[in-house]
Design a protein around this motif. Sequence first.
Motif, PDB file in Angstrom:
ATOM      1  N   ALA A 180       0.828  -1.375   0.091  1.00 37.24           N
ATOM      2  CA  ALA A 180      -0.056  -0.109  -0.158  1.00 37.24           C
ATOM      3  C   ALA A 180       0.853   1.287   0.000  1.00 37.24           C
ATOM      4  CB  ALA A 180      -1.011   0.123   1.240  1.00 37.24           C
ATOM      5  N   TYR A 181       2.175   1.274   0.681  1.00 33.06           N
ATOM      6  CA  TYR A 181       2.928   2.218   0.983  1.00 33.06           C
ATOM      7  C   TYR A 181       3.710   2.709  -0.586  1.00 33.06           C
ATOM      8  CZ  TYR A 181       6.999   5.189   2.162  1.00 33.06           C
ATOM      9  OH  TYR A 181       7.968   6.132   2.093  1.00 33.06           O
ATOM     10  N   VAL A 182       3.939   1.445  -1.227  1.00 30.64           N
ATOM     11  CA  VAL A 182       4.552   1.665  -2.706  1.00 30.64           C
ATOM     12  C   VAL A 182       3.534   2.506  -3.637  1.00 30.64           C
ATOM     13  CG1 VAL A 182       5.393   0.565  -4.434  1.00 30.64           C
ATOM     14  CG2 VAL A 182       6.134  -0.008  -2.309  1.00 30.64           C
ATOM     15  N   ARG A 183       2.495   2.146  -3.468  1.00 29.44           N
ATOM     16  CA  ARG A 183       1.404   2.687  -4.159  1.00 29.44           C
ATOM     17  C   ARG A 183       0.829   4.046  -4.091  1.00 29.44           C
ATOM     18  NH1 ARG A 183      -1.290  -2.507  -3.583  1.00 29.44           N
ATOM     19  NH2 ARG A 183      -2.884  -1.589  -2.058  1.00 29.44           N
ATOM     20  N   ALA A 184       1.079   4.559  -2.771  1.00 29.54           N
ATOM     21  CA  ALA A 184       0.915   5.840  -2.570  1.00 29.54           C
ATOM     22  C   ALA A 184       1.857   6.579  -1.541  1.00 29.54           C
ATOM     23  CB  ALA A 184      -0.648   5.729  -1.663  1.00 29.54           C
ATOM     24  N   LYS A 185       3.123   6.267  -2.057  1.00 31.44           N
ATOM     25  CA  LYS A 185       4.123   6.824  -1.060  1.00 31.44           C
ATOM     26  C   LYS A 185       4.209   8.152  -1.072  1.00 31.44           C
ATOM     27  CE  LYS A 185       9.305   6.730  -0.782  1.00 31.44           C
ATOM     28  NZ  LYS A 185       9.244   8.430  -1.087  1.00 31.44           N
ATOM     29  N   ALA A 186       3.913   8.980  -2.078  1.00 33.29           N
ATOM     30  CA  ALA A 186       4.004  10.621  -2.266  1.00 33.29           C
ATOM     31  C   ALA A 186       3.095  10.988  -1.215  1.00 33.29           C
ATOM     32  CB  ALA A 186       3.839  10.870  -3.543  1.00 33.29           C
ATOM     33  N   TRP A 187       1.785  10.462  -1.321  1.00 36.39           N
ATOM     34  CA  TRP A 187       0.820  11.234  -0.542  1.00 36.39           C
ATOM     35  C   TRP A 187       1.061  10.789   1.085  1.00 36.39           C
ATOM     36  CZ3 TRP A 187      -2.116  14.881  -2.150  1.00 36.39           C
ATOM     37  CH2 TRP A 187      -2.327  14.924  -3.578  1.00 36.39           C
ATOM     38  N   ILE A 188       1.367   9.508   1.281  1.00 34.76           N
ATOM     39  CA  ILE A 188       1.659   9.014   2.531  1.00 34.76           C
ATOM     40  C   ILE A 188       2.854   9.980   3.270  1.00 34.76           C
ATOM     41  CG2 ILE A 188       2.609   7.083   3.965  1.00 34.76           C
ATOM     42  CD1 ILE A 188       0.999   5.437   2.218  1.00 34.76           C
ATOM     43  N   ASP A 189       3.915  10.121   2.433  1.00 29.44           N
ATOM     44  CA  ASP A 189       4.995  10.877   3.151  1.00 29.44           C
ATOM     45  C   ASP A 189       4.851  12.391   3.330  1.00 29.44           C
ATOM     46  OD1 ASP A 189       6.407   8.464   3.195  1.00 29.44           O
ATOM     47  OD2 ASP A 189       7.912   9.152   1.520  1.00 29.44           O
ATOM     48  N   ARG A 190       4.114  12.759   2.303  1.00 27.00           N
ATOM     49  CA  ARG A 190       3.453  14.105   2.555  1.00 27.00           C
ATOM     50  C   ARG A 190       2.619  14.439   3.757  1.00 27.00           C
ATOM     51  NH1 ARG A 190       2.665  14.367  -3.783  1.00 27.00           N
ATOM     52  NH2 ARG A 190       4.608  15.051  -4.616  1.00 27.00           N
ATOM     53  N   THR A 191       1.674  13.495   3.838  1.00 20.96           N
ATOM     54  CA  THR A 191       0.852  13.770   5.035  1.00 20.96           C
ATOM     55  C   THR A 191       1.748  13.464   6.319  1.00 20.96           C
ATOM     56  OG1 THR A 191      -1.045  12.643   3.785  1.00 20.96           O
ATOM     57  CG2 THR A 191      -1.246  12.833   6.275  1.00 20.96           C
ATOM     58  N   ALA A 192       2.552  12.484   6.311  1.00 19.02           N
ATOM     59  CA  ALA A 192       3.366  12.123   7.524  1.00 19.02           C
ATOM     60  C   ALA A 192       4.059  13.437   8.050  1.00 19.02           C
ATOM     61  CB  ALA A 192       3.869  10.911   7.352  1.00 19.02           C
ATOM     62  N   GLY A 193       4.976  13.699   6.758  1.00 19.38           N
ATOM     63  CA  GLY A 193       5.901  14.926   6.861  1.00 19.38           C
ATOM     64  C   GLY A 193       5.267  16.325   7.375  1.00 19.38           C
ATOM     65  N   ALA A 194       4.027  16.707   6.991  1.00 21.88           N
ATOM     66  CA  ALA A 194       3.310  17.596   7.310  1.00 21.88           C
ATOM     67  C   ALA A 194       2.661  17.573   8.851  1.00 21.88           C
ATOM     68  CB  ALA A 194       1.822  17.694   6.415  1.00 21.88           C
ATOM     69  N   VAL A 195       2.388  16.413   9.046  1.00 26.90           N
ATOM     70  CA  VAL A 195       1.807  15.895  10.391  1.00 26.90           C
ATOM     71  C   VAL A 195       2.843  16.400  11.626  1.00 26.90           C
ATOM     72  CG1 VAL A 195       0.677  14.479  12.328  1.00 26.90           C
ATOM     73  CG2 VAL A 195      -0.335  14.684   9.846  1.00 26.90           C
ATOM     74  N   MET A 196       3.976  15.797  11.084  1.00 30.91           N
ATOM     75  CA  MET A 196       5.224  15.601  12.035  1.00 30.91           C
ATOM     76  C   MET A 196       5.558  17.238  12.207  1.00 30.91           C
ATOM     77  SD  MET A 196       8.802  13.498  12.383  1.00 30.91           S
ATOM     78  CE  MET A 196       7.983  11.970  12.683  1.00 30.91           C
ATOM     79  N   ALA A 197       5.656  17.997  11.329  1.00 30.30           N
ATOM     80  CA  ALA A 197       6.226  19.241  11.129  1.00 30.30           C
ATOM     81  C   ALA A 197       5.294  20.142  11.851  1.00 30.30           C
ATOM     82  CB  ALA A 197       6.260  19.928   9.649  1.00 30.30           C
TER      83      ALA A 197
END
Length: 213
Positions: A180-197
């Motif tokens: 699932a992560y491979v299919r949606a990596k960009a969106w998952i990382d952007r969400t995770a990065g935004a939440v952590m920031a």
Amino acid sequence: MSSQVIFVSILGAILIGAMSPGPNFILVSRTAIAQGRSAGVAAALGMGLGGACLGGLALLGLSALLLRAETVFVLVKILGGLYLVYVGFRIFRHASTPLAFESNGPERARSLGSNLVTGLFIQLSNPKTVIVYGSIFAALLPAEPERWLMLALVPMLFGIEAGWYMVVALVFSARAPRRAYVRAKAWIDRTAGAVMAGLGARLAAEGISSRVW
């Protein structure tokens, strides 16, 4: 209340705190999905080391000292918040980078060490954690606790923090989450990065808005 009951009560309170969502969960789950089980476990061990360090500080009474030295506490909050913002920005920035699977040899060893250190720093980046530990100890520890209780708390804190996040790493490193992560990596990382920031920015803003200058 017996020392055994006190011991279990403290560990239960710490476990509930560890299980609450936050930057620690984001880091370990994303690391496990993106880099695999061993990388996630390394980050979990870093979380455990950080928890043990903070628990040791709380037992030494430094949590109360930190509250009294408000300027130091605020500076630590701001620096910790900025570190979370930095980590979140890096995750967001590399959201479109292709997934690099685990390698072998020295490069992999360095990566695991880096994940452990990152987990340690993320755990230490929130000074409020040592205050929480200190509050739990103040509420539950007797005035003169038995020696075994004091000696056992720090290693057990490591076990709880590292153990919980190892479970997170094992779950998120499974095949289905990785696909699932491979299919949606960009969106998952952007969400995770935004939440952590965002969490880091909130922590830093709390420090900046404190009226201690």
